[in-house]
Design a protein around this motif. Structure first.
Motif, PDB file in Angstrom:
ATOM      1  N   VAL A 145      -7.578   8.083  -3.883  1.00 32.82           N
ATOM      2  CA  VAL A 145      -6.600   7.030  -3.640  1.00 32.82           C
ATOM      3  C   VAL A 145      -6.861   5.866  -4.588  1.00 32.82           C
ATOM      4  CG1 VAL A 145      -8.016   6.031  -1.769  1.00 32.82           C
ATOM      5  CG2 VAL A 145      -5.583   5.453  -1.939  1.00 32.82           C
ATOM      6  N   SER A 146      -5.792   5.304  -5.122  1.00 28.55           N
ATOM      7  CA  SER A 146      -5.868   4.107  -5.938  1.00 28.55           C
ATOM      8  C   SER A 146      -5.204   2.959  -5.177  1.00 28.55           C
ATOM      9  CB  SER A 146      -5.164   4.302  -7.284  1.00 28.55           C
ATOM     10  OG  SER A 146      -5.013   3.065  -7.961  1.00 28.55           O
ATOM     11  N   PHE A 147      -6.001   1.970  -4.779  1.00 31.67           N
ATOM     12  CA  PHE A 147      -5.457   0.742  -4.205  1.00 31.67           C
ATOM     13  C   PHE A 147      -5.090  -0.166  -5.380  1.00 31.67           C
ATOM     14  CE2 PHE A 147      -7.802   2.361  -0.571  1.00 31.67           C
ATOM     15  CZ  PHE A 147      -7.018   1.981   0.517  1.00 31.67           C
ATOM     16  N   ARG A 148      -3.880  -0.006  -5.883  1.00 31.51           N
ATOM     17  CA  ARG A 148      -3.544  -0.625  -7.157  1.00 31.51           C
ATOM     18  C   ARG A 148      -3.175  -2.103  -7.049  1.00 31.51           C
ATOM     19  NH1 ARG A 148       2.113   2.553  -8.514  1.00 31.51           N
ATOM     20  NH2 ARG A 148       3.229   1.954  -6.615  1.00 31.51           N
ATOM     21  N   GLN A 149      -3.114  -2.647  -5.844  1.00 27.14           N
ATOM     22  CA  GLN A 149      -2.910  -4.085  -5.685  1.00 27.14           C
ATOM     23  C   GLN A 149      -4.214  -4.800  -5.326  1.00 27.14           C
ATOM     24  OE1 GLN A 149      -0.044  -5.362  -6.479  1.00 27.14           O
ATOM     25  NE2 GLN A 149       1.113  -3.461  -6.570  1.00 27.14           N
ATOM     26  N   CYS A 150      -5.342  -4.134  -5.438  1.00 26.59           N
ATOM     27  CA  CYS A 150      -6.623  -4.724  -5.041  1.00 26.59           C
ATOM     28  C   CYS A 150      -6.957  -5.918  -5.928  1.00 26.59           C
ATOM     29  CB  CYS A 150      -7.724  -3.676  -5.127  1.00 26.59           C
ATOM     30  SG  CYS A 150      -9.343  -4.257  -4.537  1.00 26.59           S
ATOM     31  N   VAL A 151      -7.418  -6.999  -5.308  1.00 29.85           N
ATOM     32  CA  VAL A 151      -7.817  -8.185  -6.061  1.00 29.85           C
ATOM     33  C   VAL A 151      -9.226  -8.613  -5.658  1.00 29.85           C
ATOM     34  CG1 VAL A 151      -5.479  -9.057  -6.416  1.00 29.85           C
ATOM     35  CG2 VAL A 151      -6.764  -9.761  -4.383  1.00 29.85           C
ATOM     36  N   ALA A 197      -1.213  -1.652  -0.594  1.00 25.33           N
ATOM     37  CA  ALA A 197      -1.679  -2.644   0.369  1.00 25.33           C
ATOM     38  C   ALA A 197      -2.345  -3.808  -0.353  1.00 25.33           C
ATOM     39  CB  ALA A 197      -2.667  -1.998   1.351  1.00 25.33           C
ATOM     40  N   CYS A 198      -2.206  -5.000   0.206  1.00 25.87           N
ATOM     41  CA  CYS A 198      -2.775  -6.218  -0.400  1.00 25.87           C
ATOM     42  C   CYS A 198      -4.261  -6.312  -0.060  1.00 25.87           C
ATOM     43  CB  CYS A 198      -2.028  -7.439   0.090  1.00 25.87           C
ATOM     44  SG  CYS A 198      -0.294  -7.470  -0.393  1.00 25.87           S
ATOM     45  N   MET A 199      -5.044  -5.505  -0.726  1.00 25.33           N
ATOM     46  CA  MET A 199      -6.475  -5.401  -0.456  1.00 25.33           C
ATOM     47  C   MET A 199      -7.234  -6.494  -1.199  1.00 25.33           C
ATOM     48  SD  MET A 199      -8.926  -2.092  -1.172  1.00 25.33           S
ATOM     49  CE  MET A 199     -10.046  -1.547   0.106  1.00 25.33           C
ATOM     50  N   GLY A 200      -8.184  -7.125  -0.506  1.00 26.59           N
ATOM     51  CA  GLY A 200      -9.077  -8.090  -1.118  1.00 26.59           C
ATOM     52  C   GLY A 200     -10.521  -7.679  -0.915  1.00 26.59           C
ATOM     53  N   GLU A 241     -14.698 -10.472   8.094  1.00 23.38           N
ATOM     54  CA  GLU A 241     -13.386 -11.130   8.060  1.00 23.38           C
ATOM     55  C   GLU A 241     -12.306 -10.281   7.399  1.00 23.38           C
ATOM     56  OE1 GLU A 241     -15.310 -15.645   7.840  1.00 23.38           O
ATOM     57  OE2 GLU A 241     -14.680 -14.627   5.997  1.00 23.38           O
ATOM     58  N   GLY A 242     -12.697  -9.174   6.794  1.00 20.87           N
ATOM     59  CA  GLY A 242     -11.737  -8.283   6.172  1.00 20.87           C
ATOM     60  C   GLY A 242     -11.169  -7.280   7.155  1.00 20.87           C
ATOM     61  N   MET A 243     -10.235  -6.459   6.671  1.00 24.73           N
ATOM     62  CA  MET A 243      -9.546  -5.475   7.501  1.00 24.73           C
ATOM     63  C   MET A 243      -9.970  -4.063   7.115  1.00 24.73           C
ATOM     64  SD  MET A 243      -5.408  -4.863   7.960  1.00 24.73           S
ATOM     65  CE  MET A 243      -5.128  -6.466   8.726  1.00 24.73           C
ATOM     66  N   GLU A 264      -0.754  -8.746   5.150  1.00 26.00           N
ATOM     67  CA  GLU A 264       0.503  -9.223   4.589  1.00 26.00           C
ATOM     68  C   GLU A 264       0.304  -9.776   3.184  1.00 26.00           C
ATOM     69  OE1 GLU A 264       3.353 -11.472   7.129  1.00 26.00           O
ATOM     70  OE2 GLU A 264       1.657 -11.526   8.537  1.00 26.00           O
ATOM     71  N   PHE A 265      -0.898 -10.236   2.909  1.00 29.83           N
ATOM     72  CA  PHE A 265      -1.192 -10.846   1.620  1.00 29.83           C
ATOM     73  C   PHE A 265      -2.705 -10.840   1.425  1.00 29.83           C
ATOM     74  CE2 PHE A 265      -1.061 -14.075   4.897  1.00 29.83           C
ATOM     75  CZ  PHE A 265      -2.252 -14.775   4.706  1.00 29.83           C
ATOM     76  N   ALA A 266      -3.117 -11.061   0.201  1.00 25.29           N
ATOM     77  CA  ALA A 266      -4.527 -11.274  -0.111  1.00 25.29           C
ATOM     78  C   ALA A 266      -4.753 -12.762  -0.332  1.00 25.29           C
ATOM     79  CB  ALA A 266      -4.932 -10.487  -1.351  1.00 25.29           C
ATOM     80  N   PHE A 267      -5.873 -13.261   0.161  1.00 22.64           N
ATOM     81  CA  PHE A 267      -6.224 -14.672   0.015  1.00 22.64           C
ATOM     82  C   PHE A 267      -7.339 -14.791  -1.012  1.00 22.64           C
ATOM     83  CE2 PHE A 267      -8.794 -18.354   1.735  1.00 22.64           C
ATOM     84  CZ  PHE A 267      -7.946 -19.345   1.242  1.00 22.64           C
ATOM     85  N   LEU A 268      -7.162 -15.690  -1.975  1.00 21.98           N
ATOM     86  CA  LEU A 268      -8.146 -15.892  -3.036  1.00 21.98           C
ATOM     87  C   LEU A 268      -8.630 -17.335  -3.033  1.00 21.98           C
ATOM     88  CD1 LEU A 268      -5.747 -13.828  -4.180  1.00 21.98           C
ATOM     89  CD2 LEU A 268      -7.227 -13.805  -6.173  1.00 21.98           C
TER      90      LEU A 268
END
Length: 513
Positions: free
Chosen positions: A78-84, A366-369, A390-392, A407-411
């Protein structure tokens, strides 16, 4: 090849066709149980690159990249391509990775701080679950001095201070910070400086393969971290093998289309206008050539790890993760290096392979952080997630199933990269379309449409057509900051309230440790 100019609907449709499925959809996968071999948890190999951005990989669409093995890994998992990276610098990422918490909760406001060990970390959980652990490479959570990286006191963790290894009590061959890749040093359990002969990533991979072979097929599973320094600067031709440089000898590396002759004034380093034009502008092509050469070498070593796992007959019982702590700007948006919410620095590869359990070719948006990584891995391993995380847990998405996602990633940008300098603090949220950011210095805001404007050149914060999106993201950021007790202070405030004045962390936004 996927292109950012596609509409969101077309983007997902194209990805689904190319990859076979997207996260949230499942399909039958033959030859494996849901949790690996009966009675035994999966092995885990966590390969962590340094400063490797998502966009500079073949599977992400970069035609210049020579990354067939990383691309193969993506096609098999799997590629979580929105990972930040939730704070795109080395130490903050590592602290969040190992605790599942945001930088404001680990206290890792800048680099070169000593982490507080009074936290329940990933290493504690896997060690207590009976895993044999191994840690090879860069650590960057020990030194409490800015600079002087080669000193033993800043790189060697003595036995009486072993709690600062955060639960990684098994095999240890690590150093705190160093990016000269020939004849580089590391320490084990004794105050003896060891060196790799030749190129460090090759020697580290040799060591990792030896660990895999020694532990393959044993009753106890293993968890191995391979924390590689490349492709982090310096990017000189003497810091990468010539055979990899030759691969890119005839490749053109132009300045990015969103290059500016004026550096971003909010950048914490290299913002002098004269130096920007005298040093960075003429040298960026050569720096990128070395960067891509380092990445090609890294890819070869990833291939060696995959082959060693498969040759040992433990492929279906081993989770392989490939990722990076943050990316690199290379002149985009008037910036170099990291510590920013712009895509080249913040967006990182996140690939997880587990044959028979994770569908091959899965693409997840998914908005993974960073704080989501620890609970996701523990979810895949079937281990308990500490209450302070604190993560999911996104392990269901990794398996191709529908379920909750952020819903979003927080930076967070808590200050300067490594100095106690004020004026560079920022916060950002990133969803599947927008990045919203605000600077503390003057409260200036940015709203960037990552689908319509992938180079992030147009600030839409004052565009009435995007007022609803702006207000929604403002509210999401405010809610997240409140939940984390993040009061958005100046960098020196964190020094005065979270450290003992000697770069040792004693508190965070959540109070004293």
């Amino acid at each position: 090849m996927l292109r950012e100019r596609l509409t969101r609907r077309d983007f997902l449709r194209t990805a689904a066709v190319a990859a076979g499925l997207t996260c949230g959809l499942s399909r039958a996968v033959g030859g494996g149980s849901e949790s690996g071999p009966p009675g035994k948890r999966p092995n885990v190999i966590y390969i962590l690159a340094d400063q490797l951005r998502y966009q500079s990989l073949g599977y992400a669409g970069d035609a210049k990249a020579r990354t067939p093995n990383i691309d193969r890994l993506a096609s098999q998992g799997v590629s979580f391509r929105q990972c930040v990276s939730s704070m795109p610098v080395c130490a903050a990422y590592r602290a969040s990775l190992l605790t599942g918490k945001y930088p404001s909760s680990t206290g890792m406001a800048i680099n070169e701080l000593r982490i507080n060990p009074n936290q329940r970390c990933l290493g504690h959980v896997v060690t207590e679950a009976g895993y044999e652990t191994g840690y090879i490479g860069k650590w960057h959570l020990w030194a409490n001095e800015g600079g002087n990286h080669n000193a033993m006191k800043n790189s060697y963790i003595p036995p009486e201070m072993k709690k600062y290894r955060l639960g990684w009590d098994g095999f240890w061959a690590a150093y705190n910070f160093n990016h000269m890749y020939y004849d580089n040093f590391y320490y084990m359990d004794e105050p003896v400086k060891h060196t790799f002969e030749g190129y460090e990533p090759d020697g580290q991979t040799d060591m990792a393969i030896d660990f895999i072979r020694r532990h393959a097929g044993k009753d106890k599973p293993f968890y191995l971290t391979l924390s590689v320094g490349t492709p982090h600067d310096p990017w000189g031709p003497d810091n990468v093998p010539d055979k990899y440089l030759r691969l890119f000898k005839e490749v053109d590396f132009p300045l990015p289309r969103n290059w500016s002759d004026a550096p971003d004034p909010y950048m914490d380093r290299n913002a002098d206008p004269k130096n920007w034009l005298a040093q960075w502008k003429p040298n960026l092509p050569g720096y990128q050539r070395a960067y891509y050469a380092m990445t090609a070498n890294l890819d070869d070593n990833v291939g060696r790890i995959i082959n060693a796992v498969d040759a040992a007959g433990i492929g279906n019982g081993t989770v392989i993760v490939f990722t990076s702590d943050h990316g690199e700007m290379f002149g985009a948006n008037g910036r170099v290096f990291k510590l920013t919410f712009y895509e080249p620095a913040a967006r990182v590869p996140m690939v997880i392979r587990w044959p028979g359990t994770i569908p091959g070719g899965l693409v997840c948006d998914a908005c993974m952080g960073t704080p989501d990584i620890m609970p996701t891995l523990l979810g895949l391993m079937g281990l308990p997630i500490p209450g302070a995380v604190e993560g999911m847990n996104l392990s269901h998405l990794a398996r191709g199933r529908a379920g909750p996602e952020p819903e979003f990633a927080f930076l967070q940008g808590l200050g300067h990269t490594w100095q106690w300098n004020d004026g560079f603090e920022w916060r950002a949220v990133r969803d599947k379309r927008y990045t919203y950011a605000i600077y503390r210095r003057d409260k200036s805001e940015l709203l960037l449409d990552n689908l319509g404007d992938p180079l992030q050149m147009q600030n839409l914060a004052r565009d009435p057509a995007h007022a609803d999106a702006l207000n929604r993201l403002r509210k999401q950021m405010a809610g997240k900051m409140k939940s984390l007790d993040d009061t958005f202070e100046a960098c020196t405030w964190y020094r005065d309230h979270w450290t003992d004045g000697k770069r040792n962390i004693v508190a965070s936004a959540k109070g004293k440790f």
